[in-house]
Scaffold this motif. Structure first.
Motif, PDB file in Angstrom:
ATOM      1  N   THR A 142       1.030  -1.017   0.236  1.00  0.00           N
ATOM      2  CA  THR A 142      -0.231  -0.292   0.084  1.00  0.00           C
ATOM      3  C   THR A 142       1.129   1.311   0.105  1.00  0.00           C
ATOM      4  N   ASN A 143       0.084   2.531  -0.170  1.00  0.00           N
ATOM      5  CA  ASN A 143       1.226   3.837  -0.711  1.00  0.00           C
ATOM      6  C   ASN A 143       0.634   4.893  -0.201  1.00  0.00           C
ATOM      7  N   LEU A 144      -0.384   3.707   1.383  1.00  0.00           N
ATOM      8  CA  LEU A 144      -1.152   4.543   2.773  1.00  0.00           C
ATOM      9  C   LEU A 144      -0.017   5.400   3.591  1.00  0.00           C
ATOM     10  N   PRO A 145      -0.093   6.660   4.148  1.00  0.00           N
ATOM     11  CA  PRO A 145       1.103   7.011   4.915  1.00  0.00           C
ATOM     12  C   PRO A 145       1.649   5.674   6.461  1.00  0.00           C
ATOM     13  N   TRP A 146       0.900   5.027   6.890  1.00  0.00           N
ATOM     14  CA  TRP A 146       1.407   4.723   7.498  1.00  0.00           C
ATOM     15  C   TRP A 146       1.639   2.810   7.764  1.00  0.00           C
ATOM     16  N   ALA A 147       2.051   2.820   5.996  1.00  0.00           N
ATOM     17  CA  ALA A 147       2.321   1.929   5.236  1.00  0.00           C
ATOM     18  C   ALA A 147       3.919   1.040   6.077  1.00  0.00           C
ATOM     19  N   VAL A 148       4.401  -0.162   6.500  1.00  0.00           N
ATOM     20  CA  VAL A 148       5.769   0.182   6.664  1.00  0.00           C
ATOM     21  C   VAL A 148       6.466  -1.644   6.207  1.00  0.00           C
ATOM     22  N   GLU A 149       8.070  -0.814   6.174  1.00  0.00           N
ATOM     23  CA  GLU A 149       8.440  -1.401   5.105  1.00  0.00           C
ATOM     24  C   GLU A 149       8.509  -2.828   6.419  1.00  0.00           C
ATOM     25  N   PHE A 150       8.790  -4.302   6.980  1.00  0.00           N
ATOM     26  CA  PHE A 150       9.386  -5.121   7.327  1.00  0.00           C
ATOM     27  C   PHE A 150      10.421  -5.725   6.637  1.00  0.00           C
ATOM     28  N   LYS A 151      11.991  -5.263   7.093  1.00  0.00           N
ATOM     29  CA  LYS A 151      13.312  -5.464   6.544  1.00  0.00           C
ATOM     30  C   LYS A 151      13.895  -7.106   6.522  1.00  0.00           C
ATOM     31  N   ASN A 152      12.607  -8.174   7.419  1.00  0.00           N
ATOM     32  CA  ASN A 152      12.751  -9.008   8.221  1.00  0.00           C
ATOM     33  C   ASN A 152      11.994 -10.045   7.984  1.00  0.00           C
ATOM     34  N   GLN A 153      10.620  -9.130   6.456  1.00  0.00           N
ATOM     35  CA  GLN A 153       9.772 -10.502   6.321  1.00  0.00           C
ATOM     36  C   GLN A 153      10.294 -11.635   5.339  1.00  0.00           C
ATOM     37  N   SER A 154       9.125 -13.028   4.955  1.00  0.00           N
ATOM     38  CA  SER A 154       9.931 -13.730   4.864  1.00  0.00           C
ATOM     39  C   SER A 154      10.359 -13.583   3.579  1.00  0.00           C
ATOM     40  N   ALA A 155      11.043 -14.519   2.329  1.00  0.00           N
ATOM     41  CA  ALA A 155      11.473 -13.676   1.785  1.00  0.00           C
ATOM     42  C   ALA A 155      10.377 -14.324  -0.056  1.00  0.00           C
ATOM     43  N   GLU A 156       9.082 -15.012   0.708  1.00  0.00           N
ATOM     44  CA  GLU A 156       7.884 -15.702  -0.270  1.00  0.00           C
ATOM     45  C   GLU A 156       7.430 -14.447  -0.313  1.00  0.00           C
ATOM     46  N   TYR A 157       7.988 -13.284   0.224  1.00  0.00           N
ATOM     47  CA  TYR A 157       6.252 -12.298  -0.067  1.00  0.00           C
ATOM     48  C   TYR A 157       6.478 -11.138  -1.356  1.00  0.00           C
ATOM     49  N   GLY A 158       8.479 -11.344  -1.981  1.00  0.00           N
ATOM     50  CA  GLY A 158       9.013 -11.054  -2.625  1.00  0.00           C
ATOM     51  C   GLY A 158       9.847  -9.569  -2.219  1.00  0.00           C
ATOM     52  N   GLU A 159       9.742  -8.551  -2.678  1.00  0.00           N
ATOM     53  CA  GLU A 159      10.240  -7.668  -2.569  1.00  0.00           C
ATOM     54  C   GLU A 159       9.953  -6.884  -1.394  1.00  0.00           C
ATOM     55  N   ILE A 160      10.834  -6.043  -1.095  1.00  0.00           N
ATOM     56  CA  ILE A 160      10.166  -5.297   1.136  1.00  0.00           C
ATOM     57  C   ILE A 160       9.868  -4.068   0.250  1.00  0.00           C
ATOM     58  N   VAL A 161       8.555  -3.829   0.324  1.00  0.00           N
ATOM     59  CA  VAL A 161       7.466  -1.987  -0.248  1.00  0.00           C
ATOM     60  C   VAL A 161       6.709  -2.466   0.954  1.00  0.00           C
ATOM     61  N   GLY A 162       6.165  -0.796   1.289  1.00  0.00           N
ATOM     62  CA  GLY A 162       5.277  -0.839   1.940  1.00  0.00           C
ATOM     63  C   GLY A 162       4.385  -1.253   1.892  1.00  0.00           C
ATOM     64  N   ARG A 163       3.956  -2.067   3.390  1.00  0.00           N
ATOM     65  CA  ARG A 163       2.229  -2.947   3.813  1.00  0.00           C
ATOM     66  C   ARG A 163       1.488  -2.244   4.151  1.00  0.00           C
ATOM     67  N   HIS A 164       0.177  -2.885   4.683  1.00  0.00           N
ATOM     68  CA  HIS A 164      -0.304  -3.081   5.250  1.00  0.00           C
ATOM     69  C   HIS A 164      -0.243  -3.411   6.917  1.00  0.00           C
ATOM     70  N   PRO A 165      -0.072  -2.710   7.915  1.00  0.00           N
ATOM     71  CA  PRO A 165       0.461  -3.069   9.526  1.00  0.00           C
ATOM     72  C   PRO A 165      -0.925  -4.072   9.565  1.00  0.00           C
ATOM     73  N   SER A 166      -1.221  -5.302   9.168  1.00  0.00           N
ATOM     74  CA  SER A 166      -2.449  -6.178   9.339  1.00  0.00           C
ATOM     75  C   SER A 166      -2.390  -6.705  10.194  1.00  0.00           C
TER      76      SER A 166
END
Length: 301
Positions: free
Chosen positions: A180-204
Motif C-alpha cells: 500500500t502507499n498509505l502514510p502508515w505503510a510499513v516496510e518489514f526488513k525481516n519479512q519472509s523472502a516468499e513475500y518478494g520485494e520489501i515494500v510498504g505494506r498494511h500493518p495488518s
C-alpha cells in the motif's frame, strides 16, 4: 511500489540468543497474553464469588488446549511443508518448541540437530478448538457449572491476549499486509523472502490487534454494565461473532500466509476466500446461534 513515507521496521525478532536457546519477542507476547488473562480472570472470579484456587488449573488446561490446538491447526496452513517428512520429525516440530537446524548445538545432549525457538506458527482457529475441548474437561472436573457460564467469562480474557500475540507477529515481520502507499505503510526488513520485494505494506497485524482491544471493551461493558452475563452464552456468542468478523475482514489486507505452497483449505474449497476467512465463517455462525438462543438460558446462582 515505492513509498518514501513508509515506516521502516527492522527490529531483530530474537531478544537474545545463547546458542541452543533463542528467546523471541513473540514468545514473550504469548507469556504476556496469559499473564493478562490470569489477572482478568482473577477479577472475574472474585466478582462472581468463585474460589480462585481453581484459577491455576484453569490456566494450565487453557495453556495446553491453546498451544496443542494452535500447533495442530497450523497444519491447515502448512500441510504441504510437512508432507513427506518423517512422522517423528513432524511430531517434534509440531508439539515441541524447537525447529530443525542441522547446525544447532545439542540441547543438553537431546534433540541433536534442533534448536529451541519457542512456539512459532500458531493457528488461532486451532487454538479456539483446542481450548473448547480443555474448557469442557476443566469444567467437568473443577467448576461443575454450565459450560457456557465459563466460556462467557473466559471470552473476556482472550481479546487482550490476542492483541498481544498480533503485536508479536508485527515484531517478527510475519503475517504481513498487502502493499500500500498509505502514510502508515510499513516496510518489514525481516519479512519472509516468499513475500518478494520489501515494500510498504498494511500493518495488518496492528489492525487486528486494535480490533481485539475494541472487542475487549465491548464485551467487558456487557459483563460489567448489563445483565447479559446471566444469559448463558450471550457474551461468548458475541465474542465469537466480533472476533472472527474482525479476523475475516482484516484478511483482505493480508498476504497469503503460505505463498510458496498455497493455502490448503482455500485451494480445496476454492470460493475466492483465503484460509483465515473460510475457517472464520463457521465460528461466526456458531457465535450467532449461541448469542441468539441465550435468551432461553437464564442463569440463576
Amino acid at each position: 511500489m515505492s513509498n518514501f513515507l513508509a515506516i521502516v521496521w527492522d527490529i531483530n525478532p530474537v531478544l537474545f540468543d545463547i546458542g541452543f536457546i533463542k528467546i523471541h519477542y513473540y514468545s514473550l507476547m504469548w507469556i504476556l497474553a496469559f499473564v493478562m488473562g490470569w489477572y482478568v480472570m482473577k477479577h472475574i472470579f472474585e466478582t462472581d464469588k468463585v474460589d480462585i484456587k481453581i484459577l491455576d488449573p484453569l490456566f494450565l488446561y487453557a495453556f495446553l488446549g491453546v498451544v496443542i490446538g494452535a500447533r495442530l491447526g497450523e497444519l491447515f496452513y502448512n500441510i504441504d511443508s510437512y508432507w513427506g517428512q518423517p512422522i517423528g520429525q513432524v511430531l517434534i516440530e509440531v508439539f515441541l518448541p524447537v525447529q530443525k537446524n542441522p547446525e544447532a548445538s545439542t540441547m543438553f545432549g537431546l534433540l541433536q540437530g534442533y534448536e529451541f525457538s519457542g512456539f512459532r506458527g500458531l493457528a488461532s482457529h486451532g487454538a479456539a478448538c483446542g481450548f473448547l475441548i480443555t474448557a469442557y474437561l476443566f469444567n467437568r472436573k473443577y467448576l461443575k457449572k454450565n459450560l457456557l457460564w465459563l466460556l462467557d467469562r473466559v471470552a473476556l480474557t482472550v481479546p487482550l491476549g490476542g492483541a498481544a500475540i498480533r503485536v508479536g507477529n508485527f515484531i517478527n515481520g510475519e503475517i504481513v499486509g498487502t502493499p500500500t502507499n498509505l502514510p502508515w505503510a510499513v516496510e518489514f526488513k525481516n519479512q519472509s523472502a516468499e513475500y518478494g520485494e520489501i515494500v510498504g505494506r498494511h500493518p495488518s497485524q496492528l489492525y487486528e490487534a486494535i480490533g481485539y482491544v475494541i472487542i475487549f471493551f465491548i464485551i467487558w461493558h456487557f459483563y460489567k454494565r448489563t445483565n447479559k452475563k446471566f444469559q448463558l452464552g450471550f457474551i461468548f456468542g458475541l465474542f465469537f461473532v466480533l472476533l472472527w468478523s474482525v479476523r475475516f475482514f482484516v484478511e483482505f489486507f493480508k498476504e497469503s500466509q503460505n505463498k510458496s505452497s498455497g493455502e490448503f483449505v482455500a485451494k480445496t474449497i476454492d470460493i475466492g476466500l483465503n484460509n483465515g476467512q473460510i475457517l472464520s465463517i463457521p465460528f461466526i455462525l456458531l457465535g450467532l446461534i449461541i448469542m441468539i438462543t441465550s435468551k432461553n438460558r437464564i442463569y440463576k446462582d
